[in-house]
Each structure stands twice: as C-alpha cells, then as structure tokens.
Design a protein around this motif. Structure first.
Motif, short mmCIF file in Angstrom:
data_model
loop_
_atom_site.label_atom_id
_atom_site.label_comp_id
_atom_site.label_asym_id
_atom_site.label_seq_id
_atom_site.Cartn_x
_atom_site.Cartn_y
_atom_site.Cartn_z
N LYS A 68 50.35 20.48 36.72
CA LYS A 68 51.06 20.42 37.99
C LYS A 68 50.24 21.05 39.11
N SER A 69 49.33 21.93 38.75
CA SER A 69 48.54 22.64 39.74
C SER A 69 47.24 21.92 40.06
N TYR A 110 58.48 22.14 30.92
CA TYR A 110 59.84 22.29 31.45
C TYR A 110 60.74 21.32 30.69
N ARG A 179 64.75 31.11 34.12
CA ARG A 179 64.25 29.99 33.33
C ARG A 179 65.11 29.75 32.11
N MET A 207 56.92 29.69 24.23
CA MET A 207 56.33 29.93 25.55
C MET A 207 57.15 30.98 26.28
N GLY A 264 51.67 33.28 30.55
CA GLY A 264 50.84 33.52 31.71
C GLY A 264 50.52 32.40 32.65
N THR A 266 47.54 31.67 36.33
CA THR A 266 46.33 32.10 37.02
C THR A 266 46.40 33.57 37.44
N ALA A 283 47.24 27.81 32.71
CA ALA A 283 46.82 28.12 34.08
C ALA A 283 46.18 26.89 34.70
N GLY A 284 46.29 26.82 36.03
CA GLY A 284 45.71 25.68 36.73
C GLY A 284 45.39 25.96 38.18
N SER A 285 46.29 26.69 38.88
CA SER A 285 46.12 26.84 40.34
C SER A 285 44.80 27.48 40.73
C1 LIG Z 1 55.29 27.43 32.45
C2 LIG Z 1 54.19 27.80 33.37
N1 LIG Z 1 53.06 28.32 32.87
C3 LIG Z 1 52.03 28.66 33.66
C4 LIG Z 1 52.12 28.50 35.03
C5 LIG Z 1 50.96 28.97 35.85
O1 LIG Z 1 50.35 27.98 36.52
P1 LIG Z 1 49.20 28.30 37.58
O2 LIG Z 1 48.07 28.93 36.89
O3 LIG Z 1 48.87 26.94 38.04
O4 LIG Z 1 49.78 29.14 38.64
C6 LIG Z 1 53.27 27.98 35.59
C7 LIG Z 1 53.39 27.83 37.04
O5 LIG Z 1 54.42 27.67 37.63
C8 LIG Z 1 54.35 27.62 34.74
O6 LIG Z 1 55.50 27.11 35.23
#
Ligand SMILES: Cc1ncc(COP(=O)(O)O)c(C=O)c1O
Length: 416
Positions: A68-69, A110, A179, A207, A264, A266, A283-285
């Motif tokens: 998503k990121s 989700y 959540r 998770m 976790g 980012t 992680a992604g953002s």
């Molecule tokens: C379930 C979950 N894991 C990890 C992340 C962290 O993502 P990011 O590193 O892109 O912020 C998120 C972000 O909302 C999330 O919903």
C-alpha cells in the motif's frame, strides 16, 4: 527495463545529493525538463539508499513489502529481488490475487469482505497456497464459510491479528489504532483453537502492528516537549507490547505451528527487529520517503519520490499559482497531511486556500521570480497514496530519465 535496487557498490560511490537541496532539486528539474506536469519522479540513487537503509535497520529480520505504501508493481518486484526483502503485505484481496500470479508469498494485511475474491481464492489451489488472509474474529470465519462451505474449497491460509495498541491508564487512554479485538494471550489462544477446530482453515501466521510506535513522529525540531512526550510513549509501549506479544505468540505456538510472526513498519524497524517473538517486519513507506518521515529520531529517508506541478498564473506579483496540489494524505486532518513544497525554497501555501483541488497559490520570496511554465517540486506526506494520483513515475538516475514505471492506477488497478 527493470530497475535494480541492489546496487551495493554504487550506494557508496554515488554522493547523497539529496542532502544538498541546492544540487538535488535543480538536477531533478533539469533531468525531467522535457516531461509534462503533473509529473511523478523516482530518484534511483535515493531509492537504493532507502532500500538498503531499511534492511540495515531491520538488523537481520526480513522485510515484508507493504505494497500500500508503494503501489508500483515494478518497484515491488525490484524489492523482492533485493536481499533482505521477502514476501508482500497486500492491502486488499483483489490486489493479493493479482500479485499472487507472480509472487508466491502474499499476506493480506487487513480483513476482507470480498465474496468474489474469497471464492476465487478458495477454488484455486495455486492461489490458496500463496495467499494468506487476515482474521481476528469468529464472525469473519462464519462469513467465509457463508461464501463457500469448507467441503467445497481449498483450505484457506489465515493470519491472526493481535491488537498492538497500548492501553495506558487515564488520562492517556488507548494509544494506537483500533484494529483487532484480540488483545491478550488468552484471547489469541482461544481464537487459535477455534480456527484449528474448524475445517477449511489453516492458521499459518500472526501479526501485531504497533502503529503508535511506527507511525508517530518523535523528533519535530520546533516542538521539543511534544517530541520528548512521543518518545516516552513509545518506550512505554515497546516494553508493554514486547511482553504481551511474546506471551501471545507462545500461547498460539502451543496450539499450532506458525510460519511467521509479523510486526512493525518503517517507523519502528529498530524496536520491532529487537523483539524476539517477531520473525519479519512489514514496511514500505520508507522506500519512497514521504515527508512524514523527516521527523523521526532514528533515521532519515531520502526524498526518493516527488512530484512537480507547473506555475500557470500569477494573481499577484508575490504569488505563483500551480495547477493541482491538493494531494492530501489520509489520517487526522492537519497541516502535516499536506504536500510539502520542496523546491524552490521559500514558498508557502496561503492559509485560506492551502493545497487546492485544481490550483494552489504559493506565496513567498521565491514566488516573485516564478513565471507561468516554471515548475515547483513537492513531496507527499505519505508514500503509496501519491501513486493513486499518477499513471506513472519517471525514474531518474545520474541526471537522465532512464525509465517510466506505471503505478497501480496506471495499470488500471485502483484497489482502494
Ligand atoms: C499492518 C501494517 N503493517 C505495517 C505497516 C507499515 O507500513 P509502512 O512501513 O509503509 O509505514 C502498516 C501501515 O499502515 C500496516 O497497516
């Protein structure tokens, strides 16, 4: 052409230009001068830096790519080809089914209520072996059974979500995002037993996403007391969660084997990687480096993703108006959700208009020199949401556009 993010030697040899805005932004502007706006750009050197810095911060735990990121298929593929990254955390079931045509380890981060998607998943052996969906209640299991009975389907891989928020004493109250209803080790083990008792489900993972640690800025230059408060909250929450998560994971492991325990994001790579009960981090953002992440104490991502808009009019001598700009981020509304004007420096939005749907007036010293046709560079607050406004990103490396990468949206895939 596929981009490569695993350029080890190169990261050392190419200077971190983004640390000198006077070099970085004019170079980006010159490299993309032939392209029209609105223009999304990915800077390859900055992407490589972020990709490797995240692996360093994860300290040996694999990173599951939070799609998503990112929302750019070829960037996700490039990460999966990079050491330190393994599997994806998708954000919808239709997206997961699409990715699973190529990717063999997809967790939907989700819960879903997508009937058609569930039926497709449950009736395709290959998809059912690759995609894991998120659950936290018996009602969700009943919903899946209502879509397709256990006797007619492949076993569905499930991940149990434990709530990771911190239930602090009043007046603080619940810190974190709402959540999952599963909070204690007892809740978790009870639900795990229910899953393993029912046909048509296989519990494979857990998770617990600590949004209040990963998502809270804790080093805002102008707000020292606020930042100290945030760091205090994070410390309390890390210590509470590491105990509770450990107990919950141990309890569930006494019921069934788990392939993974995910945590976790980012913003919490350091603390989540230090938690022994976690086996991987989503992680992604941090890869695109939205400006939200400029205000964390432990790390500073490079501005790998940015966008340019054109000045189209000058309502006053000291005001330059760009076409577009209202690409605001989700979450509690506030100034920090607006795009940041990155270049030229010394531009500000007008308080009564801010970032507009079709036009954004900018004031300040630099506006005086701007003329129609000049470009202004921005950074989005977050990361993946930017991809929803663009069909593609131009990739810039060493002053040249080397590629154009379609976003999900550009591929006609607006999942959410
Ligand atoms: C379930 C979950 N894991 C990890 C992340 C962290 O993502 P990011 O590193 O892109 O912020 C998120 C972000 O909302 C999330 O919903």
């Amino acid at each position: 052409m596929a981009i490569a993010l695993s350029a080890q030697g190169r990261a050392a040899s190419s200077p971190a230009r983004w640390l000198t805005p006077e070099l970085f932004w004019p170079e980006l502007d010159a490299s993309t001068a032939a392209l029209e706006t609105p223009l999304g750009v990915l800077h390859l050197g900055a992407l490589q830096f972020n990709a490797h810095d995240m692996v360093r911060r994860a300290a040996g735990k694999p990173i599951r790519v939070a799609t998503k990121s990112i929302r750019v298929r070829s960037v996700i593929d490039a990460l999966l080809a990079t050491d330190g990254y393994r599997g994806v955390l998708a954000f919808t079931l239709p997206e997961a089914l699409w990715l699973a045509e190529e990717v063999d380890d997809v967790v939907v981060g989700y819960p879903t209520a997508d009937r058609a998607g569930l039926i497709r998943l449950a009736t395709d052996e290959r998809l059912a072996s690759r995609v894991t969906i998120m659950v936290d209640s018996v009602e969700q299991l009943d919903f899946i059974d209502g879509c397709i009975p256990p006797g007619d389907r492949e076993s569905i891989r499930l991940c149990l979500e434990l709530d990771a928020s911190w239930r602090a004493a009043p007046p603080l109250g619940n810190i974190g995002v709402l959540r999952s209803p599963i909070f204690t080790a007892d809740d978790a083990v009870r639900f795990a037993r229910e899953i393993t008792r029912r046909p048509g489900f296989t519990l494979v993972g857990m998770m617990a996403y600590e949004a209040q640690i990963a998502g809270l800025v804790d080093d805002v230059g102008s707000r020292a007391a606020y930042s100290a408060g945030m760091r205090w909250i994070k410390r309390q929450s890390v210590s509470e969660l590491s105990e509770r998560r450990k107990a919950a994971v141990e309890a569930v492991r006494s019921v069934c084997e788990l392939e993974f325990v995910n945590g976790g994001g980012t913003g919490s790579l350091e603390s989540t990687s230090a938690d022994d009960s976690v086996t991987e981090i989503a992680a992604g953002s941090g890869l695109f480096g939205g400006h939200l992440f400029d205000n964390y104490r432990e790390f500073r991502p490079a501005p790998a993703a940015s966008f340019a808009l054109s000045v189209v009019r000058k309502p006053r001598e000291d005001t330059a108006t760009v076409l577009g700009g209202g690409w605001t981020a989700s979450g509690p509304p506030g100034r920090d959700r607006l795009p940041q004007v990155a270049w030229p420096q010394g531009l500000d939005m007008v308080p009564r208009e801010m970032a507009g749907e079709v036009q954004t007036p900018l004031v300040g010293k630099a506006a005086v020199r701007l003329r129609p046709g000049d470009r202004v560079w921005f950074r989005h607050t977050k990361s993946g949401e930017l991809s929803e406004h663009l069909n593609a990103f131009a990739v810039v490396d060493d002053g040249t556009v080397i590629d154009t990468l379609p976003t999900y949206r550009g591929e006609g895939k607006a999942f959410l």
